[in-house]
Design a protein around this motif. Sequence first.
Motif, PDB file in Angstrom:
ATOM      1  N   THR A  36       0.751  -1.366  -0.196  1.00  0.00           N
ATOM      2  CA  THR A  36      -0.140  -0.034   0.276  1.00  0.00           C
ATOM      3  C   THR A  36       0.950   1.198   0.059  1.00  0.00           C
ATOM      4  N   HIS A  37       1.801   1.098   0.434  1.00  0.00           N
ATOM      5  CA  HIS A  37       2.876   2.112   0.130  1.00  0.00           C
ATOM      6  C   HIS A  37       4.319   1.605   0.230  1.00  0.00           C
ATOM      7  N   LEU A  45       2.979  -3.383   4.357  1.00  0.00           N
ATOM      8  CA  LEU A  45       1.958  -4.218   3.270  1.00  0.00           C
ATOM      9  C   LEU A  45       0.634  -4.729   4.320  1.00  0.00           C
ATOM     10  N   PRO A  46      -0.418  -4.424   3.043  1.00  0.00           N
ATOM     11  CA  PRO A  46      -1.189  -5.324   3.837  1.00  0.00           C
ATOM     12  C   PRO A  46      -1.526  -5.965   4.382  1.00  0.00           C
ATOM     13  N   ARG A  47      -2.442  -6.475   5.214  1.00  0.00           N
ATOM     14  CA  ARG A  47      -2.829  -7.939   5.427  1.00  0.00           C
ATOM     15  C   ARG A  47      -4.187  -8.042   5.707  1.00  0.00           C
ATOM     16  N   ASP A 233      -4.910   3.434  -1.291  1.00  0.00           N
ATOM     17  CA  ASP A 233      -5.133   3.619   0.039  1.00  0.00           C
ATOM     18  C   ASP A 233      -5.605   2.576   0.431  1.00  0.00           C
ATOM     19  N   ALA A 234      -5.064   1.781   1.601  1.00  0.00           N
ATOM     20  CA  ALA A 234      -5.507   0.898   2.311  1.00  0.00           C
ATOM     21  C   ALA A 234      -7.057   0.405   2.555  1.00  0.00           C
ATOM     22  N   ASN A 235      -7.550   2.119   2.540  1.00  0.00           N
ATOM     23  CA  ASN A 235      -9.058   2.180   2.930  1.00  0.00           C
ATOM     24  C   ASN A 235      -9.814   2.528   0.992  1.00  0.00           C
ATOM     25  N   ASP A 236      -8.904   2.654   0.348  1.00  0.00           N
ATOM     26  CA  ASP A 236      -9.883   2.330  -1.354  1.00  0.00           C
ATOM     27  C   ASP A 236     -10.605   0.339  -0.984  1.00  0.00           C
TER      28      ASP A 236
END
Length: 264
Positions: A36-37, A45-47, A233-236
């Motif tokens: 994510t960045h 990193l996303p989880r 963006d993790a919130n998208d």
Amino acid sequence: MVQPKLSPPCKGWQQDLPGPNEPLAEAPVLLWLAPTHLDGTYLELPRGTLNVRGGMIAFAGLMGLITLAYIAFNVWSVTMDTYSTEDLVIFTLVSIAVTSFSLWSTCVFYRLDVSPPRDLPLRFNRLRRKVYVYGFHSVWWNPFTRWYVTTASYDWDDLRAEKWKVRSATTNGGLIIKEGVSIAVVRPGTNEVIERFDLSTRAANTSNVWAYVCHYMQHGKEGLDPCEADPHDANDVPPYNIALRLAPKVQWPAEMNAESSSAP
């Protein structure tokens, strides 16, 4: 036979992966995953909390409708039939038990899908040599208690990674196999584990994810596949996924957000 280094080892331990500052044993690739960045300061990193979000909220809605229909049928049954006192007591107790279980199930499935944040990211700050963990505390069997976000930071040098595999049987005699990588936080200078968190829980990304993180922390983003470094963006979340739309957004505490995304 190779034995675990850490005390205690993670559940389903298979092997210890190289230390945070040791040479890489795997190619630093992420396959399906994308950061994510990613820049010269930090990697995020996303989880995902669940592999699929949105299915259980639909099941919760179905359970709710079935519960309402069951209650309506029971009310109709009592008004239309003549029960003896003993039969009425038994019928009432059974109805209360079934209704209570159905309502509990509806709440559990709803909260499991909607209450966790949209993501549980990890931030690896290369310049500060720290990891920042965005977690979530839940009690799956109690949908009426408080579930809440947790955040913590640890020194990079105190991290150890373990690869695990867990097998479990299904009700129809099948077998479910899960694989992943767990990161342990050890007491400085020892192999004593004081905390753990997941890095990856998908078989497609196990030791390669740890290699990717280690490469970044040791050498920076140079040498990593540019196509894997497309920040987002993790919130998208998809507009059609109701569970993710209702889920809380990722929101780091202001002080930790500033620290984890900046140089010392």
